[in-house]
Structure formats: structure tokens, C-alpha cells
Motif scaffolding. Sequence first.
Motif, short mmCIF file in Angstrom:
data_model
loop_
_atom_site.label_atom_id
_atom_site.label_comp_id
_atom_site.label_asym_id
_atom_site.label_seq_id
_atom_site.Cartn_x
_atom_site.Cartn_y
_atom_site.Cartn_z
N LYS A 26 47.53 25.81 34.20
CA LYS A 26 48.34 26.49 35.20
C LYS A 26 47.45 26.74 36.41
N VAL A 27 47.95 26.38 37.59
CA VAL A 27 47.17 26.55 38.83
C VAL A 27 47.96 27.46 39.76
N GLN A 28 47.29 28.50 40.27
CA GLN A 28 47.90 29.43 41.21
C GLN A 28 47.07 29.47 42.49
N GLU A 78 36.78 43.80 49.69
CA GLU A 78 35.54 43.03 49.75
C GLU A 78 34.80 43.05 48.43
N ARG A 79 34.82 44.17 47.72
CA ARG A 79 34.09 44.29 46.46
C ARG A 79 35.04 44.44 45.28
N GLU A 80 36.15 43.73 45.36
CA GLU A 80 37.19 43.85 44.34
C GLU A 80 37.68 42.45 43.98
N TYR A 81 37.46 42.04 42.75
CA TYR A 81 37.92 40.74 42.28
C TYR A 81 39.15 40.95 41.40
N LYS A 82 40.23 40.30 41.76
CA LYS A 82 41.46 40.44 40.98
C LYS A 82 41.95 39.06 40.56
N PHE A 83 42.26 38.91 39.27
CA PHE A 83 43.01 37.74 38.87
C PHE A 83 44.43 37.89 39.41
N ILE A 84 45.02 36.78 39.77
CA ILE A 84 46.19 36.83 40.64
C ILE A 84 47.51 36.60 39.92
N GLN A 129 43.29 30.23 41.28
CA GLN A 129 43.04 30.55 39.87
C GLN A 129 43.56 29.40 39.02
N VAL A 130 42.72 28.96 38.07
CA VAL A 130 43.10 27.89 37.15
C VAL A 130 43.01 28.44 35.73
N ASP A 171 43.49 27.53 31.63
CA ASP A 171 43.65 26.56 30.55
C ASP A 171 44.73 27.09 29.61
N LEU A 172 45.87 26.42 29.52
CA LEU A 172 46.99 26.92 28.72
C LEU A 172 46.73 26.81 27.22
N GLN A 173 45.68 26.08 26.82
CA GLN A 173 45.33 26.02 25.41
C GLN A 173 44.50 27.23 24.98
N THR A 174 43.56 27.62 25.82
CA THR A 174 42.63 28.69 25.46
C THR A 174 42.88 29.98 26.24
N HIS A 175 43.68 29.89 27.30
CA HIS A 175 43.96 31.00 28.21
C HIS A 175 42.71 31.48 28.94
N ALA A 176 41.66 30.67 28.96
CA ALA A 176 40.50 30.95 29.79
C ALA A 176 40.85 30.62 31.24
N SER A 177 40.32 31.40 32.18
CA SER A 177 40.67 31.23 33.58
C SER A 177 39.42 31.20 34.46
N THR A 178 39.54 30.47 35.57
CA THR A 178 38.52 30.51 36.61
C THR A 178 39.17 31.01 37.89
N LEU A 179 38.37 31.69 38.72
CA LEU A 179 38.87 32.25 39.97
C LEU A 179 37.82 32.03 41.04
N ARG A 180 38.24 31.52 42.20
CA ARG A 180 37.35 31.39 43.35
C ARG A 180 37.07 32.77 43.92
N VAL A 181 35.80 33.12 44.06
CA VAL A 181 35.45 34.41 44.65
C VAL A 181 34.25 34.22 45.58
N ARG A 182 33.98 35.22 46.40
CA ARG A 182 32.79 35.25 47.24
C ARG A 182 31.96 36.46 46.89
N THR A 183 30.64 36.26 46.83
CA THR A 183 29.75 37.40 46.63
C THR A 183 29.82 38.28 47.87
N PRO A 184 30.06 39.59 47.69
CA PRO A 184 30.16 40.47 48.87
C PRO A 184 28.83 40.62 49.58
N GLN A 185 28.90 40.98 50.83
CA GLN A 185 27.69 41.23 51.61
C GLN A 185 27.06 42.56 51.20
N PHE A 186 25.76 42.69 51.43
CA PHE A 186 25.08 43.96 51.21
C PHE A 186 25.44 44.93 52.34
N ASN A 187 25.45 46.21 52.01
CA ASN A 187 25.50 47.25 53.03
C ASN A 187 24.07 47.60 53.39
N MET A 188 23.73 47.50 54.66
CA MET A 188 22.35 47.64 55.08
C MET A 188 22.20 48.76 56.10
#
Length: 407
Positions: free
Chosen positions: A88-90, A103-109, A203-204, A206-223
Motif C-alpha cells: 500500500k502506497v500513500q 518540525e520535530r514530529e513524525y507521524k505515520f499518515i 508511506q509504503v 508491506d501488506l504481508q508483514t504490515h511493516a512500513s517506511t516513511l520519508r522524513v527529514r532530520t530536524p535542524q538543531f536549535n542554536m
Amino acid sequence: MLMTKVGRNDPCPCGSGKKFKKCHGNSVASASGTANPIPKQVQLRRQSGNIPWGIPGEEHKLVVVPLMQGQTPESLPEGMGGLPGKYKVQILLSRPGYPIAGEREYKFIDELIGDSHISIAKPRSERRPEDVAKLMLDMFGNGTAIRFMGLPNDQGYLGKLVIEDLFAENWYDAESKAYETLAPFLSTWSLHLDIPVNVETIQVTDLQTHASTLRVRTPQFNMSTPAGMSPGLGEDFRQYASIYREGMDTNSPSYRFLCLYKIIESISSRRSRIAQEDKKTGRPVRRFLEQVPKDKMDLIKLLNEIYPWRTDWDDFALNQMIPPEAAGSKIGTVRERYLNPLRTGIAHALLKSGEIKIILDRMDHIQLVNKWLPLTRVIARLMLKNEFPEEFELKMNPNIVFRGPAH
């Protein structure tokens, strides 16, 4: 491409023979199509803005694998999430400058619908049973026919495109097939309608295992910046710093790569010019021994020089830094063998005169840019440090008095 607006009382496009509202239509509100057997209302937050984790601002994949009762990570089968089968691809859309997640919040969609400037339905408050509830798109590309379901948000704008079951060899194959089939149409809509069409994440599952991947970006540091009187900033350095900031400000990996590569290319030209001038005047010619580290310890030593404020480096960031084929090579060799061909492809598409000969929507091109961006950033910083040591370190003079407000 066949575009079909589906009303709630129309036959469901899945072929069940039921009305849409009695079949897949009952899942419109959740934006997840058919029910997912494993709830994934997963929300990951970084508890601190300064925990080292990867390279700030660069893209990577977040992988989540569900563990059944009694399972351990060691007991998972090989190829978990990467075996031939159905996926399944979303694809989540957003308006540029207005991201769906923090920015510092990763959500599966699975439960999210994004946003765009493309209206496909009435606002939810005005929608009646006979009104459009989804957009069905049958797309044909690369010899493949793929059906996408376009989901509207509460305001009626296209927010997400979903493929319920796509046969693919692995996660990457599923993402590539989906994106490369869809992207030409997103680009065409952008051109025809004169609007941005931005993909926030993919988000991709696998309908067999229900494992998922999600594109994310590492947030920037607060400096925080040091206080005091800064060193004099020469015009040459200001030119390079402005290009570096231009690259850091953009959300386009291709454009950031071009900015960083321009710094590398320009410093090389600057050194050649200065060397010729030194030869003419009899001054000693400067020599630079700049090499890509060949092991982890050498890499950490280099990183501590070009990032003097960061003392902790995680393995994830270190593994992102250097593609194996570049380890131990001279920077000039890496530039000519790997970076210049990539730059030439992007530049021909965006900057050079003549016909466009590259498609920036291709997944292999996107992955190649993401692969070499971290090392390009390291090389640019190293060359800037060697070329402008005082300005690069920005050592502030602490002898400055801060006065309070006058009474």
C-alpha cells in the motif's frame, strides 16, 4: 490518465457491486481506504531539539516493523518488508510553507489527509450523499497501469493519493513505481494550473508483514550565537556565506546540492587564480591536502573541525556522510567522478541553455541527490574552513559591555 469523480451513491470502483457509501466510502473520513489490521496512530517526537540524530535537514527513511506476541527483532524473517508482494502506497500532499507535521514530529499518515490548492469536492460541512467523495485516477506510465484514489480534506482540497494494493519487489520498487507514475501528472497539473503541487511525504506498507517506511527529514538543531564583536567579514567570504545560506534555506534537495557544489567549484577556481598570482610575484603557493576520510575515526576528527560546536556523532549520521565508493579518495577525485556528473544533470535541466534532457521527478535521480548531499555539505564546509579560517570559525571578541535600558 482516466479521472473519475465518485459519488456516494455510485457503484464502488473496487468492483464489489455495492454502492460506494456501503463499501470503500465508509472509510473516507479516516483516509485509510480499507481497514488496516494493525492501528498505526504512531507519533514520534524528539524530546529535545539538540539530540544528535542524523544530518539536520536531510532526508532519510523511518522504518516501523510490528512485533507480534513473543517476537523479538532477532526472530524476524529476512527481507522483512522487502519481499515480492503487494504494498500500500500513500502520498501526502501539502501546501509549500505549510507542512502537515511539526518540525520535530513524525507521524505515520494512515489517519492523515494533507492539503493542496486542487479542489476535488465540496467542503465536508456542505457535502451531501450524492456529492463527490473521492477522486479515482487510473494512470498509465512506464508500461504500468496503477489506480490511485484521491482523498479530499475537510475543505474539499486534494490531500492524499493512495494505492491500496500495488505488486512490487520491495519497498523501494513500490515507492518508485507509484511516484514515477504519479509525478508526471503532478508536474503537468502544476504547469497547467500554475500552482505548486508539493509531496510532503510518502508511506509504503508491506501488506504481508504490515511493516512500513516513511520519508522524513532530520530536524535542524536549535542554536545560540556567541556574543561579542565579530571578526571582519570580507566580501569574498560574504559571497560564499550567502550561497551556503541559500542552500540551507531551500526545501529542494537538488537546489541545495547546486548551491553547495557551486561553493566547491568556486573555491577551486579561486585557489587556481591565487596560485597563478603567487607564482608571478614569487610568493609561496598554497597547497591543500583535502581527502575524504577512509574510516570512522578519521571522519569524526574531520567533523569536529568543521562542526566545532557539535561533540557527539551518532552512527546514523556517520553512515549518511560518506558513500563507500568515496571513502579515502581525494576531494578533487570525488568531485570529478561523482559530484560533477550529478551537478551537470541538474544544471542542464535548470540553468544551461538548450533542451532539457533530465526528468527531476525520477526516483533514481532523487535518491542519487540524497545520497551525495551529506558529503557535498562536508566538502563545502571543509573547503570554506581552509579558505577562510577566521571568518568560518566566527570567533567573537568577548570584551563587549551590554548596557541595560536607560532610566
